[in-house]
Design a protein around this motif. Structure first.
Motif, PDB file in Angstrom:
ATOM      1  N   ARG A 146       0.841  -1.207   0.000  1.00 14.88           N
ATOM      2  CA  ARG A 146       0.000   0.000   0.000  1.00 14.88           C
ATOM      3  C   ARG A 146       0.871   1.250   0.000  1.00 14.88           C
ATOM      4  NH1 ARG A 146      -5.178   1.517   1.080  1.00 14.88           N
ATOM      5  NH2 ARG A 146      -5.529   3.429   2.287  1.00 14.88           N
ATOM      6  N   GLN A 147       1.884   1.252   0.849  1.00 13.91           N
ATOM      7  CA  GLN A 147       2.827   2.362   0.890  1.00 13.91           C
ATOM      8  C   GLN A 147       3.980   1.999   1.816  1.00 13.91           C
ATOM      9  OE1 GLN A 147      -0.183   4.499   2.799  1.00 13.91           O
ATOM     10  NE2 GLN A 147       1.016   5.094   4.583  1.00 13.91           N
ATOM     11  N   PHE A 148       5.102   2.661   1.603  1.00 11.85           N
ATOM     12  CA  PHE A 148       6.197   2.683   2.573  1.00 11.85           C
ATOM     13  C   PHE A 148       6.099   3.985   3.368  1.00 11.85           C
ATOM     14  CE2 PHE A 148       7.968   0.090  -0.893  1.00 11.85           C
ATOM     15  CZ  PHE A 148       8.458  -1.005  -0.181  1.00 11.85           C
ATOM     16  N   ASN A 149       6.198   3.879   4.679  1.00 14.82           N
ATOM     17  CA  ASN A 149       6.337   5.066   5.515  1.00 14.82           C
ATOM     18  C   ASN A 149       7.834   5.324   5.671  1.00 14.82           C
ATOM     19  OD1 ASN A 149       3.573   5.299   5.796  1.00 14.82           O
ATOM     20  ND2 ASN A 149       3.500   4.219   7.746  1.00 14.82           N
ATOM     21  N   VAL A 150       8.351   6.285   4.916  1.00 13.74           N
ATOM     22  CA  VAL A 150       9.791   6.512   4.804  1.00 13.74           C
ATOM     23  C   VAL A 150      10.278   7.341   5.988  1.00 13.74           C
ATOM     24  CG1 VAL A 150      11.595   7.559   3.388  1.00 13.74           C
ATOM     25  CG2 VAL A 150       9.714   6.314   2.304  1.00 13.74           C
TER      26      VAL A 150
END
Length: 421
Positions: free
Chosen positions: A120-124
């Motif tokens: 879904r996404q990377f939380n960078v």
């Protein structure tokens, strides 16, 4: 609220007597309530009914696949912090588009696995991580959706070891540098910058720290949009606390937390993600142990249990409190006495409670640690060659072992002795 109640003088997990489980699997063990897991997830989901949202369970709290599948079937996404957690979530049937990958030290292998399997996404958390994600995405011919975790320098007013939103913590980028970092991210062709991530800590018992952080996120959202970024998703982390003692004032309710989100961020039109873990799993689990000995010492008495710090490390690590209750409901007339409640590991730190008032307890009696569903089994170890204890899931009047206790042979045979020995 949980579903561990006394009926006819005996503690039950939903409709199953806890003593019946103990007779089947032995002690110590963890037991989880399906009804409690689902109730707590639903409270968060309903608190954001009027907002485009996804509740992503922070699976570091309790990561057994049976728990993950229970929540996923109810509509939960997952927040993972390692390759192992990502693969667990996939094995439990969670699609990649409902998995968020958090964590301050993602490796190239972890990034590659998630991009290949769907994410879904990377939380960078840093610019170097951003560069690696960009490179791996380009190598795979993909574009990686990311949010950037900003550190708002807000004191969560929680235990120092679980506070994550102050300037001296290792997490995220300083909010003052957000403009420059987002501009850099937007220049990288392998990244799709979709939003902002913030998480200020765990076991928060008041809403004001959340309000302070979310007001800063609202300001940043408008600033970044003004700079040309399409900020369309806000990941607000987790952290809402649970009542570990029955006598203490209860932390805020999910509905109050949801209203705060709407008040501070609702005008932005963003999709909202939240990542509760402890509040979903914490009160959904017990650790059940047996009294081995009742020992009289100099000026104090000890209950020596078959459960130890390797099974439930929170008291040793965080000085954490768990209510401890007998499985057989004590008669009201019985007078409580103070005990030090300890495990068998040869360390003074193997202490669950000091001078805790308990009704009369004898060798062989069963006791339960309440609110042990989060950060219990997942933080356990085999210290002293003590097997990891079973996990059991209850559903109405049924129960199933969802992780068996390994045998000593299984533990010992993992070792490999070199040829020269």
């Amino acid at each position: 609220m949980d579903h561990f109640l006394y009926r006819d003088g005996h503690l039950h997990a939903e409709n199953v007597p806890v003593a019946e489980i103990a007779a089947a699997v032995g002690t110590p063990f963890y037991v989880y309530s399906t009804a409690t897991l689902l109730r707590h997830f639903t409270l968060f989901d309903e608190a954001l009914t009027d907002v485009d949202h996804l509740v992503c369970y922070a699976m570091k709290a309790a990561s057994n696949q049976a728990i993950l599948r229970t929540l996923a079937q109810a509509g939960a996404g997952m927040d993972v912090v390692s390759q192992g957690e990502y693969l667990r979530a996939k094995a439990a049937g969670v699609p990649g588009e409902r998995i968020v990958f958090s964590g301050v030290g993602k490796t190239e292998e972890e990034i590659r696995t998630a991009l290949s399997g769907g994410i879904r996404q990377f939380n960078v958390e840093s610019e170097p991580e951003m560069e690696v994600i960009n490179r791996v995405a380009l190598e795979l011919g993909k574009v990686a959706p990311i949010t950037v975790r900003v550190n708002p320098d807000v004191d969560a007013k929680t235990h120092a070891k679980i506070a994550t939103g102050k300037s001296e913590n290792k997490f995220g980028i300083p909010i003052a540098r957000a403009s420059a970092v987002y501009a850099h991210a937007a220049s990288l062709p392998g990244l799709d910058v979709i939003g902002i991530d913030v998480h200020i800590g765990s076991q928060l018992t008041e809403l004001e720290p959340f309000r302070l952080a979310y007001e800063k996120v609202a300001e940043l959202t408008e600033q970044l949009r003004g700079e040309g970024h399409d900020i369309r998703r806000l990941d607000l982390g987790g952290g809402l606390g649970i009542p570990y003692t029955r006598s203490n004032e209860a932390p805020p309710l999910p509905v109050e937390y949801g209203q705060l989100i709407k008040d501070t961020l609702g005008h932005l039109g963003c999709e909202i993600e939240i990542e509760p873990g402890r509040l979903i799993a914490g009160n959904a689990g017990l650790m059940v142990s047996k009294v081995i000995y009742v020992k009289s010492g100099e000026g104090r008495n000890f209950l020596i249990l078959d459960g130890a710090m390797n099974d439930l490390i929170r008291p040793a690590m965080y000085e954490a409190h768990h209510d401890i209750v007998p499985i057989v409901e004590p008669a009201p007339a019985l007078e409580a006495r103070p005990y030090d409640i300890v495990g068998p590991v040869c360390e003074t730190g193997d202490t669950f409670a000091q001078q805790r008032d308990m009704p009369p307890v004898a060798s062989g009696d069963l006791i339960a640690f309440r609110s042990a569903g989060a950060y219990g089994a997942v933080m356990a170890s085999e210290y002293n060659t003590r097997p990891l204890i079973p996990e059991v899931l209850v559903h109405g009047d049924q129960f199933a072992v969802i992780r068996a206790r390994p045998s000593f042979d299984e533990i010992i045979n993992r070792d490999t002795i070199p040829e020269w020995l």
